[in-house]
Design a protein around this motif. Sequence first.
Motif, PDB file in Angstrom:
ATOM      1  N   MET A  13       8.524  -5.285  -0.273  1.00 11.81           N
ATOM      2  CA  MET A  13       9.479  -6.042   0.559  1.00 11.81           C
ATOM      3  C   MET A  13       8.802  -6.500   1.855  1.00 11.81           C
ATOM      4  SD  MET A  13       9.449  -3.261   2.339  1.00 11.81           S
ATOM      5  CE  MET A  13      10.496  -3.618   3.730  1.00 11.81           C
ATOM      6  N   ALA A  14       7.453  -6.436   1.882  1.00 14.28           N
ATOM      7  CA  ALA A  14       6.735  -6.738   3.130  1.00 14.28           C
ATOM      8  C   ALA A  14       6.909  -8.195   3.577  1.00 14.28           C
ATOM      9  CB  ALA A  14       5.254  -6.405   2.978  1.00 14.28           C
ATOM     10  N   GLY A  15       7.012  -9.104   2.605  1.00  9.45           N
ATOM     11  CA  GLY A  15       7.229 -10.509   2.979  1.00  9.45           C
ATOM     12  C   GLY A  15       8.581 -10.691   3.655  1.00  9.45           C
ATOM     13  N   VAL A  67      -5.253 -10.723  -4.677  1.00 10.03           N
ATOM     14  CA  VAL A  67      -6.137  -9.699  -4.124  1.00 10.03           C
ATOM     15  C   VAL A  67      -7.494  -9.753  -4.830  1.00 10.03           C
ATOM     16  CG1 VAL A  67      -6.253  -7.301  -3.384  1.00 10.03           C
ATOM     17  CG2 VAL A  67      -4.019  -8.315  -3.893  1.00 10.03           C
ATOM     18  N   VAL A  68      -7.475 -10.042  -6.129  1.00  8.95           N
ATOM     19  CA  VAL A  68      -8.733 -10.199  -6.866  1.00  8.95           C
ATOM     20  C   VAL A  68      -9.529 -11.362  -6.272  1.00  8.95           C
ATOM     21  CG1 VAL A  68      -9.745 -10.800  -9.113  1.00  8.95           C
ATOM     22  CG2 VAL A  68      -7.812  -9.218  -9.000  1.00  8.95           C
ATOM     23  N   ALA A  69      -8.833 -12.453  -5.941  1.00 10.86           N
ATOM     24  CA  ALA A  69      -9.520 -13.654  -5.432  1.00 10.86           C
ATOM     25  C   ALA A  69     -10.059 -13.461  -4.017  1.00 10.86           C
ATOM     26  CB  ALA A  69      -8.554 -14.847  -5.467  1.00 10.86           C
ATOM     27  N   LEU A  70      -9.286 -12.842  -3.152  1.00 11.89           N
ATOM     28  CA  LEU A  70      -9.601 -12.870  -1.708  1.00 11.89           C
ATOM     29  C   LEU A  70      -9.825 -11.479  -1.116  1.00 11.89           C
ATOM     30  CD1 LEU A  70      -6.952 -15.584  -0.712  1.00 11.89           C
ATOM     31  CD2 LEU A  70      -9.427 -15.912  -0.863  1.00 11.89           C
ATOM     32  N   ALA A  71      -9.783 -10.454  -1.943  1.00 21.23           N
ATOM     33  CA  ALA A  71      -9.888  -9.059  -1.486  1.00 21.23           C
ATOM     34  C   ALA A  71      -8.814  -8.761  -0.446  1.00 21.23           C
ATOM     35  CB  ALA A  71     -11.285  -8.765  -0.965  1.00 21.23           C
ATOM     36  N   MET A  72      -8.988  -7.672   0.262  1.00 22.77           N
ATOM     37  CA  MET A  72      -7.994  -7.330   1.291  1.00 22.77           C
ATOM     38  C   MET A  72      -8.459  -7.890   2.633  1.00 22.77           C
ATOM     39  SD  MET A  72      -7.233  -3.643  -0.198  1.00 22.77           S
ATOM     40  CE  MET A  72      -5.633  -3.298  -0.909  1.00 22.77           C
ATOM     41  N   ILE A  73      -9.014  -9.093   2.557  1.00 24.40           N
ATOM     42  CA  ILE A  73      -9.615  -9.713   3.740  1.00 24.40           C
ATOM     43  C   ILE A  73      -8.780 -10.914   4.176  1.00 24.40           C
ATOM     44  CG2 ILE A  73     -11.724 -10.731   4.693  1.00 24.40           C
ATOM     45  CD1 ILE A  73     -12.543  -8.113   3.590  1.00 24.40           C
ATOM     46  N   ASN A  74      -8.519 -11.813   3.220  1.00 27.61           N
ATOM     47  CA  ASN A  74      -7.711 -13.000   3.507  1.00 27.61           C
ATOM     48  C   ASN A  74      -6.435 -12.946   2.674  1.00 27.61           C
ATOM     49  OD1 ASN A  74      -8.902 -15.347   5.217  1.00 27.61           O
ATOM     50  ND2 ASN A  74     -10.665 -14.552   4.056  1.00 27.61           N
ATOM     51  N   GLY A  75      -5.360 -13.435   3.260  1.00 27.59           N
ATOM     52  CA  GLY A  75      -4.172 -13.682   2.466  1.00 27.59           C
ATOM     53  C   GLY A  75      -4.322 -15.051   1.820  1.00 27.59           C
ATOM     54  N   ALA A 100      -0.122  -9.946  -0.763  1.00 25.82           N
ATOM     55  CA  ALA A 100      -0.274  -8.711  -1.556  1.00 25.82           C
ATOM     56  C   ALA A 100      -1.453  -7.859  -1.077  1.00 25.82           C
ATOM     57  CB  ALA A 100      -0.434  -9.059  -3.033  1.00 25.82           C
ATOM     58  N   GLY A 101      -2.542  -8.514  -0.652  1.00 24.72           N
ATOM     59  CA  GLY A 101      -3.734  -7.753  -0.255  1.00 24.72           C
ATOM     60  C   GLY A 101      -3.740  -7.316   1.198  1.00 24.72           C
TER      61      GLY A 101
END
Length: 508
Positions: A300-302, A391-399, A475-476
């Motif tokens: 529910m973070a969004g 998250v696979v595409a951008l890791a936990m670095i970029n949304g 998500a990331g």
Amino acid sequence: MRTEISFSPLAQIQTELLAVFATDTQTAKGPDAKPQPVLLTSDEKVRSAAAAVLSTGEYKAGANETILLHSPTGLSAKRLLIVGLGKKAKATVHAVRNAAGTAVRYTKPRAIRELTIALPENVADSGVSLAAETSARAVAEGSFLGNFDADTYRTERKDISVQSLTVAIPAGADQNALKTAFNEGVIVGESQNFTRTLVNEPGNKLTPTVLGQRAAEMAKEVGLKSEIYSTDKLHELKMGAFWSVSQGSAEPPALIVLKYEPEGVKDGPVLGLVGKGITFDTGGISIKPADNMEKMKYDMAGGAAMLGAMRAIALLKPKVRVIGIVCAAENMPDGKAQKPGDVQTAMSGKTIEIINTDAEGRLVLADGITYAKSLGATHLIDAATLTGACVVALAMINGGAFSNDDATFDKFQTALSTSGEKFWRMPLADEYYDLIRSDIGDIKNTGGRWGGAITAAEFLHAFAEDTPWIHLDIAGLAWIEENKPFIAKGPSGVGVRSILEWVRSYAS
Ligand code: BES
Ligand code: MN
Ligand code: ZN
């Protein structure tokens, strides 16, 4: 945390801990290049108190690197904490935000309840040039963010919060402008922490109904209009996509609607903020594996980001109308739950073939987006912990960020330079939409293995249609896995600052 502003000379401030920022001005490289840390204060007494330790070369003023001096000579402060901003080229306002958080997080577990942070000065030998107002705001934001820990339900909470923060402002500054900027930072930091508190709550404590209650309480506090609806309203509005997610849960859904209508603003844009509020995502009949499923309380973070942004908007009062919508539901498997193969009719009239009940976020958002348009939104932004693929595409670095309109996205890009949050624009195209065409109905809720973040965005695009719209896949970023010097692990509150700045960019 109480806050105060001091215009006294730094050396005279009586405080448990005085934090001063430093940067490394060394440009040479190689084994013999000794760091050349420079304090970002012109106060001669503070500079001389720190001179000896800074000359040793053992302190590099790296980003968030700290060194503590007790009973510093010539100062009224009991302790002097030096916090690094990194190399001078990297000593941006974002480094200042983090360094302020580091100062608070240094203080917090050491049973020191009060500290003073010196606003960084652009001293001549530092090569740093920061606008005092943006620094003041960043110090406030970073301090409040640093003071948050996720241990709400520990019976013996390890460290109590810092209770009092003073920000020391150098002589000659525009005092009123700095006060305003600092207070703005307090509002933003507190609003982001409001979001983090909600995101941190477990699914048994924060049901859709409770999220609705929390939103209504907050709205009352800050003077927003609020309407909280449930099952009957979903049926009345024919929100078949949203309802399909909640139908398998004993907990009724909540449709949360907040309205910010500044006085005298009768025309111009109406901004629609739409958030995914899945208070727990089991996956439904397409159930998720047990490993890490507990994390799905943060689905529910969004929605929580939209609530935090609405809080800040209500307090900062930009001259633009804003509608905040959170679609809250619990995604559960049950005898009444929807099944793969089911066909649902969304509020817009589009028919959706459910391929995977775990792709539920796009279903609730589809109706949230349609509803925002029906309430008059001219521009839309949504935020959601939508896909693992992002998250696979951008890791936990970029949304991930998506948009159907370059001018709208440009404003968001500018907002990012103020917020310091990291989002990367990803593509939309008809070819991606082709991947979610359904044989039995209009659209499928998943598009297969490849480009999962993009096909999810294309699904939302089909409901936003031509209304200028931005989609943020967080998500990331919504959950921080490891402690950082400036912020605790746990809920991040990502999105609040960027969405707020984007909204402010439309103010008349
Ligand atoms: N809430 C999840 C996405 C998610 C994954 C958020 C990891 C945070 C961390 C979402 O509802 C989901 O389950 N998405 C599926 C979509 C798939 C079934 C097409 C996913 O990403 O696996
Ligand atoms: Mn899911
Ligand atoms: Zn989900």
